[in-house]
Design a protein around this motif. Sequence first.
Motif, short mmCIF file in Angstrom:
data_model
loop_
_atom_site.label_atom_id
_atom_site.label_comp_id
_atom_site.label_asym_id
_atom_site.label_seq_id
_atom_site.Cartn_x
_atom_site.Cartn_y
_atom_site.Cartn_z
N HIS A 282 0.85 -1.18 0.00
CA HIS A 282 0.00 0.00 0.00
C HIS A 282 0.88 1.23 0.00
O HIS A 282 1.97 1.22 0.58
CB HIS A 282 -0.93 0.00 1.21
CG HIS A 282 -1.97 1.07 1.12
ND1 HIS A 282 -3.00 1.02 0.22
CD2 HIS A 282 -2.11 2.24 1.79
CE1 HIS A 282 -3.75 2.11 0.33
NE2 HIS A 282 -3.23 2.88 1.29
N PHE A 284 0.94 5.28 0.96
CA PHE A 284 0.27 6.42 1.60
C PHE A 284 0.98 7.70 1.16
O PHE A 284 2.18 7.70 0.89
CB PHE A 284 0.40 6.33 3.13
CG PHE A 284 -0.26 5.12 3.74
CD1 PHE A 284 -1.62 5.13 4.03
CD2 PHE A 284 0.49 3.99 4.06
CE1 PHE A 284 -2.22 4.02 4.61
CE2 PHE A 284 -0.10 2.89 4.63
CZ PHE A 284 -1.46 2.90 4.92
N THR A 307 -13.31 4.26 3.21
CA THR A 307 -12.23 3.68 2.40
C THR A 307 -12.05 4.51 1.14
O THR A 307 -12.91 5.34 0.80
CB THR A 307 -12.56 2.22 2.04
OG1 THR A 307 -13.95 2.13 1.70
CG2 THR A 307 -12.29 1.31 3.21
N GLY A 330 -6.29 3.43 7.20
CA GLY A 330 -6.49 2.31 6.29
C GLY A 330 -6.96 1.08 7.03
O GLY A 330 -6.68 0.92 8.22
N GLY A 336 -7.04 1.05 1.70
CA GLY A 336 -6.60 2.29 2.34
C GLY A 336 -7.78 3.24 2.53
O GLY A 336 -8.89 2.98 2.07
N LYS A 341 -5.28 9.06 0.73
CA LYS A 341 -5.22 8.60 -0.65
C LYS A 341 -4.14 9.35 -1.44
O LYS A 341 -3.97 10.57 -1.29
CB LYS A 341 -6.59 8.83 -1.29
CG LYS A 341 -6.79 8.19 -2.62
CD LYS A 341 -8.27 8.06 -2.94
CE LYS A 341 -8.77 9.26 -3.75
NZ LYS A 341 -10.15 9.06 -4.21
#
Lengths: 806, 339
Positions: A282, A284, A307, A330, A336, A341
């Motif tokens: 993921h 960020f 989300t 997340g 996430g 985002k």
Amino acid sequence: MNTALSWIKAYVPELSCEDQEYCDAMTLSGTKVEGFERLDKNLDKIVVGQIVSIEPHPDATKLVVCQVNVGSETIQIVTGAPNVQVGQKVPVVLDGGKVAGGHDGGPLPEEGITIKAGKLRGVPSYGMMCSIEELGSNREMYPEAPEEGIYVFEDDVEVGADAVELLGFRDTVFEYEITSNRVDCYSVLGIAREAAATFRKPFIPPVVKETGNGEDVNDYVSVEVKDTDLCTRYCARVCKNIKIGPSPKWMQRRLAASGIRPINNLVDITNYVMEEYGQPMHAFDLDLVAGHKIIVRRAMDGDEFQTLDGQMRKLDSEVLMICDAEKEIGIAGIMGGENSKITDEVKTVLFEAATFNGPNIRKSAKRVGLRTDASGKFEKGLDPRNAEAAINRACQLIEELGCGEVVSGMVDVKVPLAPLRRIAFEPERINSLLGTEVSAEEMLEIFAREDLEYDAEARELIIPSFRQDLVGFADIAEEIARFYGYDKIPTTLPSGEATAGKLSYKLRIEQKARDIAEYCGFSQGMCYSFESPKVFDKLLIPADDKLRQTVTISNPLGEDFSVMRTVSLNGMLTSLATNYNRRNKNVKLYELGNIYLPKAVPVTELPEERMQFTLGFYGDGDFFTLKGVVEEFFESVGMHKKVDYDPQAGKTFLHPGRQALIVYEGTVVGYLGEVHPEVLDNYDIGTRAYVAVIDMPAMIPYTTFDRKYTGIAKFPAVSRDISMVVPKSIMVGQIEKVIAQRGGKILESYSLFDIYEGSQIKEGYKSVAYSITFRAKDRTLEENDITAAMKKILNGLEQMGIELRQ
Amino acid sequence: MKEKLAKIREQALTQIKSCDTTEKLNEVRVSILGKKGELTSVLKSMKDVPAEERPQVGQWVNETRQEIEKVLEEARTAMEAAIREVRMKEEVIDVTLPAKKAEIGHRHPNTIALEEVERIFIGMGYEVVEGPEVETDYYNFEALNIPADHPAKDEQDTFYVNGDILLRTQTSGVQVHEMEKGKLPIRMIAPGRVFRADEVDATHSPSFHQIEGLVIDKHVTFADLKGTLAEFAKELFGEDTKVKFRPHHFPFTEPSAEMDVSCFKCGGKGCRFCKGSGWIEILGCGMVHPHVLEMSNIDPKEYTGFAFGVGLERIALLKYEIDDMRLLYENDARFLKQF
């Protein structure tokens, strides 16, 4: 899992085989190929052409006439595409070539579309310039393609070159069915490793070199894992000065073939690494992470979280969350948050590659109502060592593709990694399990192909961490079996001591039940074991009846399938109704199936399962037809004694005057009767119907397959007929009981030959006539023997208020 | 006397010839040979014959009697034969008129398929046994190496009664019941109803049938598994049937396999039944996982075994070319009659 063969070949460069051969070999070595498709199967004679000139069409305003250099020549093509410009390099299908689909992007025809030279509004055209849809794909997968019109290549492609190759269509996409134990094979590298072992070719995984600008990642971010039971490893790295743009074509093509839309370099890299390593990552926006701190902890009951798809999600205390210093950012392993985002304005990215508890992710995804590609991978339980490999690979790609600047070092919070597993190498035991004679050397060679190390001194195999499925001896044996070849293992039959093949006694009785039912014209039906609780109302079963105490399914498919049946009649009546409704005449059915009687409600132990032999019919026949079947069945399983019928059956679903318990030697073994008219209405059966139910566990104790010959009578029989006027309330069964009890030893049999109610008989009475047969085993009977026996019988009958007719 | 007898004989033969029914023949017999018949009266008058001539006369009388009786018998036989001929000519029937059948019922296609399978395995020394349809988690999952949290539990879409009691999703639990009995070796098949939360459609049913097989003995090998199931496939689908074993994964067997049989409709050339592949997937199988043996108190170093599971409906649908699974549970007489 879908993957292009070209991607596999990137790690097994020496792999060279036909698609079908690859499919068969991989399937036989345990990586099942569900199917494959050549991307160029309907693309033929398509080259890069350059538009030399564009003239208006003399007779059509929407068409233009282009001269296109296709390398070997310049041809004239008439097109209606709005985006053509002189100098563009475009895919051109030549006369007689093929494209995959129409320009509208609809479903692709099986055989493609053949393009022929022809005239468009009177002007000759010798080929066609193609849109991405005509080439069988779409703008989702080829985002550089124009919204409408012809696909345009970049300027550096060569005129006359193979356009199909340039677009990455000279490839085959294989669909794999990966078994749940092979977590490592949910990745391109995992499949490539299997392919290398299968085809005995070298496996060359990507070389991940150290990346970083010399800064320390710990100056950028800190990580705290509070719930280590749900997160065994959390790796974090930081990349700064991010430059968002498209990823290179080779990466886009590989993603597209796997069914993943190319978005931009950053997203594509995380998706690429997820496919390649099987490790979801993921990203960020670090500037949105408060306190530049990551905390991994459980959510609180009742929390809500948005989300990044914009949906609000309800959380509970078993859902693991990724948080910053202030807030949740997340849902771990699932998706996430909107609040962190990545946007195109992102400057600094925090990469996460973690190992979460598989079952927890699976359950959380279910409860949160969000199953993603990432959660699908995490729920299988990932290898913590792989997290580190994957995040470093991602950083390498960031650097190599010029997507940003990688900060040196990795924040790594983990519970200590377990040492690599060791399994004893027992070649003889493997051979004796498989029935093979594979040499120890050959076995070791197979293990080496799979990257399993061998400690010769300890005689142990060292299992790499990605092979979480290899736990014990049998797993090792399977590795030998599948790479030696299941097809090469011999076929033998078990030697061992002989055993007697047989049906259990219960099953033998059931087989007899089927035989007799069928001889009597009944066909076998099958009904569901679960039904609706409304069935009890349809069968007029009282509210407080024990039959309403059911084994109830807590997660049924619907109310109609929610309780385990306690009576077998609903299935039978439903089947009869189906037949009646379809105008089938004279339908006779039987069923052998369990009812389920709870020992207590609510259910705390297994219910009693009782096999019911249920017969039902409508049409020709009556109550006594069924009685005949019941008695035939009893006879066939050695129940030769007289069957009693008790009219006080108390079955609410049967006609009150036409029902009886079936009693054998004092035990109730079933019931039969005519279906209650109201029940018939409830099932929409517009005719009389009859049912019988034999409770198999009650009758089986009386059954036997023993047979004994008792001799054929040598001395003559004598018959006497009696005719009686009997009060209606007396059942012939009572008369028979008197005959049987009083007939003495010489009574052989009796049979009813006439029964009549009507005008000649006085009100409240019926006429009944029996023929009674006497015989002695050892002598010819004399008149006085018979007279004495008859006298006893007649006396008995008279005592019941029966009048004898002369 | 001789002339008299000759006359009687002559007369008798003429009378017999003129008879056209058996009744008339009988009258002739009575008039000549009966108590008051002519020949009988000759016999009665023997007392008037001189003693020395009596043997001679007696012989003449007997000869005459025998001859008349013979002719009478011949005439009767011929006459009866003629009458029978006439009667049979009158009794010609139309043999194409409909048959009078005892309307026997029909077995369910599932049962027909099951009995086929049972026949094959009973012949190989297997006992047919059963287990409960409502089961505990332990027998359906845990004892089969499917512990709590195992994804296979989700995959099978289990119907639960409560946390511990469920509708069995597979007949494999019967394996465990048999092993726990402690009687070895084991050769068993266990047919039965199983349940999974699948909505009803042409290829799914929330309730269907499986047949579980289990062999446990000393020295049982994967080769034995292959041989046994190849034999089974040949018996069930025909002598020319080929089998193919592919590696697969089941929690309770290791090594595990799926068995394909060469398509028995097209012989392997590829058709709609095998979706063009020439092979049809028939069953899952494997060597019983050592951990499963251990849990049932069988020493995996001493004993090995194999297990397999076949979907009964799958066999019935394939073998009898039934295109919709719902037909199996509708019990339409027009469907059942075809089996």
